[in-house]
Design an enzyme around this catalytic site. Sequence first.
Site, PDB file in Angstrom:
ATOM      1  N   ASN A  83       0.890  -1.163   0.000  1.00  0.00           N
ATOM      2  CA  ASN A  83       0.000   0.000   0.000  1.00  0.00           C
ATOM      3  C   ASN A  83       0.932   1.218   0.000  1.00  0.00           C
ATOM      4  O   ASN A  83       1.572   1.513   1.009  1.00  0.00           O
ATOM      5  CB  ASN A  83      -0.879  -0.049   1.257  1.00  0.00           C
ATOM      6  CG  ASN A  83      -1.931   1.041   1.281  1.00  0.00           C
ATOM      7  OD1 ASN A  83      -1.820   2.040   0.573  1.00  0.00           O
ATOM      8  ND2 ASN A  83      -2.941   0.861   2.113  1.00  0.00           N
TER       9      ASN A  83
ATOM     10  N   LYS B  52       3.191   1.656   3.189  1.00  0.00           N
ATOM     11  CA  LYS B  52       2.477   1.685   4.485  1.00  0.00           C
ATOM     12  C   LYS B  52       2.986   0.611   5.445  1.00  0.00           C
ATOM     13  O   LYS B  52       3.092  -0.566   5.070  1.00  0.00           O
ATOM     14  CB  LYS B  52       0.982   1.504   4.231  1.00  0.00           C
ATOM     15  CG  LYS B  52       0.095   1.650   5.467  1.00  0.00           C
ATOM     16  CD  LYS B  52      -1.368   1.579   5.047  1.00  0.00           C
ATOM     17  CE  LYS B  52      -2.324   1.763   6.205  1.00  0.00           C
ATOM     18  NZ  LYS B  52      -3.734   1.695   5.753  1.00  0.00           N
TER      19      LYS B  52
ATOM     20  N   GLU C 184      -6.487  -5.510   5.055  1.00  0.00           N
ATOM     21  CA  GLU C 184      -5.163  -4.986   4.646  1.00  0.00           C
ATOM     22  C   GLU C 184      -4.048  -5.945   5.015  1.00  0.00           C
ATOM     23  O   GLU C 184      -3.065  -6.072   4.284  1.00  0.00           O
ATOM     24  CB  GLU C 184      -4.917  -3.605   5.259  1.00  0.00           C
ATOM     25  CG  GLU C 184      -5.749  -2.524   4.610  1.00  0.00           C
ATOM     26  CD  GLU C 184      -5.235  -1.147   4.958  1.00  0.00           C
ATOM     27  OE1 GLU C 184      -4.069  -0.841   4.679  1.00  0.00           O
ATOM     28  OE2 GLU C 184      -6.028  -0.372   5.542  1.00  0.00           O
TER      29      GLU C 184
ATOM     30  N   CYS D 264      -2.721   6.634   6.118  1.00  0.00           N
ATOM     31  CA  CYS D 264      -3.917   6.299   6.889  1.00  0.00           C
ATOM     32  C   CYS D 264      -3.640   5.862   8.329  1.00  0.00           C
ATOM     33  O   CYS D 264      -3.381   6.677   9.176  1.00  0.00           O
ATOM     34  CB  CYS D 264      -4.771   5.271   6.153  1.00  0.00           C
ATOM     35  SG  CYS D 264      -6.436   5.204   6.859  1.00  0.00           S
TER      36      CYS D 264
ATOM     37  N   ASN E 159      -8.473   6.162   4.085  1.00  0.00           N
ATOM     38  CA  ASN E 159      -9.805   5.594   3.839  1.00  0.00           C
ATOM     39  C   ASN E 159     -10.259   5.099   5.206  1.00  0.00           C
ATOM     40  O   ASN E 159      -9.763   4.063   5.678  1.00  0.00           O
ATOM     41  CB  ASN E 159      -9.741   4.377   2.915  1.00  0.00           C
ATOM     42  CG  ASN E 159      -9.528   4.712   1.456  1.00  0.00           C
ATOM     43  OD1 ASN E 159     -10.459   4.786   0.663  1.00  0.00           O
ATOM     44  ND2 ASN E 159      -8.267   4.899   1.083  1.00  0.00           N
TER      45      ASN E 159
HETATM   46  N1  CDV Z   1      -7.193   2.451   5.697  1.00  0.00           N
HETATM   47  C1  CDV Z   1      -6.962   2.462   7.021  1.00  0.00           C
HETATM   48  O1  CDV Z   1      -5.816   2.320   7.453  1.00  0.00           O
HETATM   49  N2  CDV Z   1      -8.043   2.604   7.811  1.00  0.00           N
HETATM   50  C2  CDV Z   1      -7.962   2.563   9.244  1.00  0.00           C
HETATM   51  C3  CDV Z   1      -9.220   2.012   9.864  1.00  0.00           C
HETATM   52  C4  CDV Z   1      -9.399   0.573   9.576  1.00  0.00           C
HETATM   53  C5  CDV Z   1      -9.212   2.155  11.374  1.00  0.00           C
HETATM   54  C6  CDV Z   1      -7.688   3.932   9.850  1.00  0.00           C
HETATM   55  O2  CDV Z   1      -6.836   4.013  10.728  1.00  0.00           O
HETATM   56  O3  CDV Z   1      -8.369   4.902   9.502  1.00  0.00           O
END
Ligand code: CDV
Length: 310
Positions: free
Chosen positions: A107, A124, A143, A169, A194
């Site tokens: 990712n 990531k 993931e 994220c 997301n």
């Molecule tokens: N895409 C993510 O990493 N989403 C996570 C959700 C699953 C908690 C986030 O930390 O926003």
Amino acid sequence: MSRIVTVGAAQMGPIQRAHSRAQVVARMVELMREAASHRCDLVVFPELTLTTFFPRWWMESQEEIDAFFEREMPSNETAPLFTEARRLGIGFSLGYAELTPEGRHFNTAILVNKSAEIVGKYRKIHLPGHAGHEPWRAFQHLEKHYFEVGDLSWGTWDAFGGTMGMMICNDRRWPESYRVMGLQSVEMILLGYNTPRHNPPAPDHDRLSEFHNQLVMQAGAYQNGTWVVGVAKAGVEEGCEMIGGSSIIAPTGEVIGQALTQDDELVVARCDLDLTKSYKATTFNFEMHRQPEQYRRIVEQRGAVKAGGG
Ligand code: CDV
């Protein structure tokens, strides 16, 4: 030389499974043109921008899975982004699912300069969710099944007149992500997300989704004396609601620009990189105040234990 970086946080609305790469790229080019009309130096797109958030589904066919991944960047489908960026003289960062020539799945986010050259890459590290099939969840979060843990740590890059970093994220919830870049004098962190509103293992957190999003990004900015640009893919995607709240956060910890919708929306701010200086020189002068010899547990231990304190 100016230390102002004008940034466009290019929040994306939902992307359904039936939407093609070409449709998504056309929306991104539109946001890029809008950013250029506001004299942005840099436009920031979300995590896994090019497709729907596919880790919500359990899939067994590798061919079906790999259809969500990019084998090259740019590709024929993503080339218009690079062409338009070069024409407009604007940089961008982009999150996408990367399939390497060796068959590894990450990712990933890239940083692209105003000449449309890729100058930075991040993969990531904090992959949330689960690795096995858990059909009891309304929406799975696979993931850990679809991606390997990133192998590049958190780098920084000299670009746009400053020191730039990236995270993706779930990384934003972990202070370590910011601090590894803080220790490299980062001045602006770009991150896409997301974030489904509903957290199946802890539904009592759902009402706090936006609060937690702000809390971690504002704390990370302040505690490291850095700008943070957090950009959502938002709205209802395949029946799953994802939060918006894309934000541009100053090193003061203050939010200076925020999206109001859960759709394609550009948030623009003029970011003075020199605002980082007083935080890095005083309260968060790491050289003066950090005590790393007392932090050994952070790198030597993963999970929490009950350590007898006497
Ligand atoms: N895409 C993510 O990493 N989403 C996570 C959700 C699953 C908690 C986030 O930390 O926003």
